[in-house]
Design an enzyme around this catalytic site. Structure first.
Site, PDB file in Angstrom:
ATOM      1  N   CYS A  57     -18.668 -75.827 -54.907  1.00 10.03           N
ATOM      2  CA  CYS A  57     -18.297 -76.745 -53.822  1.00 10.03           C
ATOM      3  C   CYS A  57     -18.271 -78.193 -54.316  1.00 10.03           C
ATOM      4  O   CYS A  57     -19.267 -78.705 -54.811  1.00 10.03           O
ATOM      5  CB  CYS A  57     -19.293 -76.601 -52.675  1.00 10.03           C
ATOM      6  SG  CYS A  57     -19.124 -77.870 -51.404  1.00 10.03           S
ATOM      7  N   CYS A  60     -20.838 -80.394 -52.608  1.00 15.95           N
ATOM      8  CA  CYS A  60     -22.190 -80.187 -53.153  1.00 15.95           C
ATOM      9  C   CYS A  60     -22.342 -80.911 -54.490  1.00 15.95           C
ATOM     10  O   CYS A  60     -23.363 -81.557 -54.743  1.00 15.95           O
ATOM     11  CB  CYS A  60     -22.473 -78.690 -53.334  1.00 15.95           C
ATOM     12  SG  CYS A  60     -22.518 -77.769 -51.777  1.00 15.95           S
TER      13      CYS A  60
END
Length: 149
Positions: A57, A60
């Site tokens: 991600c 993230c």
């Protein structure tokens, strides 16, 4: 007794190495898994602030060291733990707590989800949020105990 230049150089090197190691130690962020999540978040009188992410991600990844920095700042806070779950590895945990997008930040107290964080992504905001939520959850839990007595 006078130290030789070589021993002073070695001593200086060792001191710099120790200083560098102390600066770069990993913060107190506890990795939670399928095997540990439920037991840890059920710890009595302990708030868990948990980050749910996956390695691929971009949001993230953009957090950088934010979570570790928060863990470092929160070290020494009684009854508050900072945790993280890799949803790619521990998918059943993420499914159980209704994680469908990343990153997500949730506070758990005595095994129950008590808050979701959706504010700014900086250490001070995260710290203030978890301190406030932990205090509210503890007060609510203690009120419940007092009513039972």
């Amino acid at each position: 007794m006078k130290a030789s230049p070589r021993s002073l150089t070695l001593l200086s090197f060792l001191l710099l190495l120790l200083l560098r190691l102390s600066i770069h130690t990993r913060a107190e962020v506890i990795t939670l898994t399928v095997d540990t999540f439920s037991d840890k978040v059920k710890e009595k009188d302990t708030a868990w602030f948990v980050k749910f992410c996956v390695p691929w991600c971009k949001h993230c990844k953009n957090l950088g060291t934010l979570w570790e920095d928060l863990g470092r700042v929160m070290e020494g806070e009684d009854e508050i733990e900072i945790g993280e779950v890799d949803c790619a590895v521990s998918k059943p945990v993420c499914t159980k707590v209704d994680i469908h997008s990343y990153p997500k930040f949730k506070v758990f107290y005595d095994g129950e989800e008590v808050a979701k964080y959706q504010g700014p992504r900086d250490v001070e905001s995260l710290k203030n949020f978890v301190l406030e939520e932990a205090e509210k959850a503890a007060a609510k839990a203690h009120l419940g105990i007092d009513k039972e007595l």
